[in-house]
Design an enzyme around this catalytic site. Sequence first.
Site, PDB file in Angstrom:
ATOM      1  N   LYS A  69       0.848  -1.199   0.000  1.00 55.37           N
ATOM      2  CA  LYS A  69       0.000   0.000   0.000  1.00 55.37           C
ATOM      3  C   LYS A  69       0.880   1.245   0.000  1.00 55.37           C
ATOM      4  O   LYS A  69       1.887   1.308   0.714  1.00 55.37           O
ATOM      5  CB  LYS A  69      -0.897  -0.037   1.238  1.00 55.37           C
ATOM      6  CG  LYS A  69      -1.910   1.078   1.349  1.00 55.37           C
ATOM      7  CD  LYS A  69      -2.753   0.871   2.596  1.00 55.37           C
ATOM      8  CE  LYS A  69      -3.813   1.945   2.778  1.00 55.37           C
ATOM      9  NZ  LYS A  69      -4.644   1.693   3.981  1.00 55.37           N
ATOM     10  N   SER A 144      -9.320   1.873   3.107  1.00 58.09           N
ATOM     11  CA  SER A 144      -8.384   2.613   2.285  1.00 58.09           C
ATOM     12  C   SER A 144      -7.374   1.732   1.545  1.00 58.09           C
ATOM     13  O   SER A 144      -6.627   2.225   0.705  1.00 58.09           O
ATOM     14  CB  SER A 144      -7.630   3.626   3.144  1.00 58.09           C
ATOM     15  OG  SER A 144      -6.911   2.974   4.180  1.00 58.09           O
ATOM     16  N   SER A 168      -9.932  -0.602   7.193  1.00 64.20           N
ATOM     17  CA  SER A 168      -9.286  -0.361   5.900  1.00 64.20           C
ATOM     18  C   SER A 168      -8.549  -1.543   5.303  1.00 64.20           C
ATOM     19  O   SER A 168      -8.170  -1.507   4.140  1.00 64.20           O
ATOM     20  CB  SER A 168      -8.328   0.829   6.009  1.00 64.20           C
ATOM     21  OG  SER A 168      -9.033   2.037   6.096  1.00 64.20           O
TER      22      SER A 168
END
Length: 460
Positions: A69, A144, A168
């Site tokens: 990420k 996210s 997330s």
Amino acid sequence: MAEQIRQKMISPIELVEAHLARIEKLNPKLNAFVQVDAEGARRQARAAEDAVVRGEMLGPLHGIPISIKSSMEVKGMRCEAGTKLRAGFVAAQDAPLVSRLRKAGAIILGNTNTPELLMAWETDNLLYGRTNNPWDLTRTPGGSSGGEAAAIAAGCSAAGVGSDGGGSIRVPAHFSGICGLKPTPGRIPATGHFPTSVGPFALLGVVGPMARTVADLKVLFEVMQGPDDGDPSAAPVPVRWPSRDDLMKLRIGYFEDDGRTPVTAETRAAVQAAATALRNAGFEVEPFRPKGLESARQLWWQLFGIAGGMLLQPMTRGREADLSPMLKQFSSWVAAEPSHTAQTLLDTWILRDVVRMQVFSQMREYPILLCPVASIPAFRHGERSWEIDGQTVKYLDAWSYAEWFNLLGTPAVVVPVGRSSEGLPIGVQIAARPWEEELVLAVATELEAQRGAWQAPNIG
């Protein structure tokens, strides 16, 4: 994949090339990656192949192509967290967990898209645009860690790393039909993550593995776990896998909804199916919903929303024109409530401890909880409310099922088990008390074995 590399059935070079070809084919549809380091991955693959040829000792992830990420520092790669306020920021060093993954032999393909400053359950930003769900391109893979979930589900990455302050990791795993682990704060170091793991973010936020199977999560967890001085929640907790006999002594409490926010009929059915599967595996599984979850949800917002918004405010002040519509919307929700005073922040912190003690006391009877991940499966881009059983479910309420466990600081793993009427994946959530990641992963392994083989999205 790692076993086949060790047995010389496939080479790291072949594996990396297959993943790069997959990225080239599918990323234009998905927009999961913000940066792909093809030459770096090929260089790492050649070195990994040479190690195999020389007969060297190989790590558990030797030759495995993964993604990270883009809120986590990877040396030489962008770490912008989806915001123009950090546009062009390139990490000068690897985060500790990235170093651990490399030492275990993993090859980093690139990093993946996020919403701006990670403050949304939908992945879209002004730097790189919108990420699409491989099950249905008109829908979001969540946020996210949405880019990460989409890449893994589509086979563009073997596995990867996400972060989770309010669902997330788990919501994108649920939306995208993969597995994800939210660990206890400090079990896997959040050092090198942006926003930095301090204050309320250290109480709530974690980094953790995402993969297509629970077995893959277990390997990643073992590699990534362990204390680091850069994480204020770190503790020297040894890895302790339970025996199956000890595991089967645990009682599992399940609930299909929280009595406040309704879930879809298919979500309810997924929890029921998971409860039945775990009974079939030999567990004692009974209906049980701990008291205090609504207080946990409210306190989560006071820390993540209000206190977190106060932490980010100095960064965004005066740069409003550079902010994405989703971050502006989130900021408007925060601004609609009073900022914390020293007294209200202290009260929130104390109440958090009280709620944790109350819930953990109840979990002595049911050390494992089984419940939904969210009210709904993956939603269409831009949607902000849904009708369930004649009741309107608003955006911030739909994810309360994930937010509790951030406030409580407990580990929770998501396993896909069902489908919606539109063919979208539905996951369930397995949680335990703090520092018991091995228990949730062991129970998830039993559930996955009952469920059968992982199903891939039909994206090509």
